[in-house]
Design an enzyme around this catalytic site. Structure first.
Site, PDB file in Angstrom:
ATOM      1  N   ASP A   1       0.839  -1.206   0.000  1.00  0.00           N
ATOM      2  CA  ASP A   1       0.000   0.000   0.000  1.00  0.00           C
ATOM      3  C   ASP A   1       0.872   1.253   0.000  1.00  0.00           C
ATOM      4  OD1 ASP A   1      -2.336   1.469  -0.007  1.00  0.00           O
ATOM      5  OD2 ASP A   1      -2.693   1.294   2.135  1.00  0.00           O
TER       6      ASP A   1
HETATM    7 MG   LIG Z   1      -2.125   4.488   5.823  1.00  0.00          MG
END
Ligand SMILES: [Mg+2]
Ligand SMILES: Nc1ncnc2c1ncn2[C@@H]1O[C@H](COP(=O)(O)OP(=O)(O)O)[C@@H](O)[C@H]1O
Length: 234
Positions: A167
């Site tokens: 991410d």
């Molecule tokens: Mg974050």
């Protein structure tokens, strides 16, 4: 030194040189509120609380799911073993990166509470002092080449450590007032051999810059990306 507490339904790993508080209670925001030690908060998927420990500040995060699924079973995960849990895995990954001199928060403590076949998880890590995430900074000003090079260097070091940041977006990269870049939020990240996946991390980061140009009018352009990529490959 790292210490662990293991009971039937509870597992805690912590660094006893960084925390001397009541270790079983220090994962509850209320505990810190009562002691008047909450210094601030940030919101992502959930709320990250910043709390004052003896020597450093810590970021306290309760693991939550994102998306629609997350609205139904917001913070329960299927249990397969203590070491596989979100917080314990992130704790050890941060420790590995820290030991290799990558700028990531020092892990302080991780807790897992088992409830039947599921568990809930929390993490205490060092709050990076005097830092802001790239989204906040880029809403105010452009970054210079030296700053993009500092960011590239940390991504490169993380990749040399063979850590796949699944991410990698500009909410998860911080810049402090000394010009150091920091990478945070290693939930669901893992060590992986080989090279192929590294490009994927960079593509995701580029998407994040592009997204925030439209969403929050950040001060960023393709020249900045070229600078970052050039430094990454050096
Ligand atoms: Mg974050
Ligand atoms: N160790 C830290 N030091 C400083 N700020 C942090 C730290 N951890 C989180 N934050 C702030 O809190 C926000 C959300 O935390 P994060 O760990 O990314 O959780 P999530 O994205 O799952 O909500 C970050 O974007 C950042 O602004």
């Amino acid at each position: 030194m790292l210490k662990t507490i293991e009971q039937n339904n509870l597992y805690i790993v912590f660094d006893d040189s960084l925390i001397s508080d009541d270790i079983e209670r220090c994962f509850d925001a209320q505990y810190w509120q009562h002691k008047d030690k909450v210094t601030g908060s940030a919101t992502g998927r959930g709320t990250t609380w910043f709390v004052q420990l003896k020597t450093i500040q810590a970021a306290l995060r309760h693991y939550r799911r994102g998306g629609l699924f997350g609205k139904i079973i917001s913070d329960h995960y299927f249990f397969t073993g203590w070491q596989d849990t979100r917080s314990v895995a992130e704790f050890h990954l941060l420790k590995t990166l820290k030991d290799l001199d990558v700028n990531v928060p020092t892990p302080i403590a991780a807790r897992v509470v088992k409830k039947g076949m599921t568990y809930q998880a929390d993490l205490l890590s060092e709050k990076i002092p005097n830092a802001q995430d790239l989204v906040s900074i880029l809403q105010q000003r452009q970054l210079n080449d030296v700053e993009y090079q500092a960011i590239a260097l940390q991504i490169k070091k993380m990749h040399q450590a063979q850590v796949n940041h699944t991410d990698l977006n500009i909410h998860n990269i911080l810049l402090d007032t000394q010009g150091n870049a920091w990478i945070i939020d290693f939930d669901k990240c893992y060590e992986e051999s080989g090279e192929e996946w590294k490009e994927g991390n960079l593509k995701r980061l580029l998407r994040s810059f592009n997204k925030e140009v439209n969403k929050r009018q950040i001060k960023w352009g393709i020249k900045d990306w070229e600078c970052l990529i050039k430094a990454y490959h050096q």
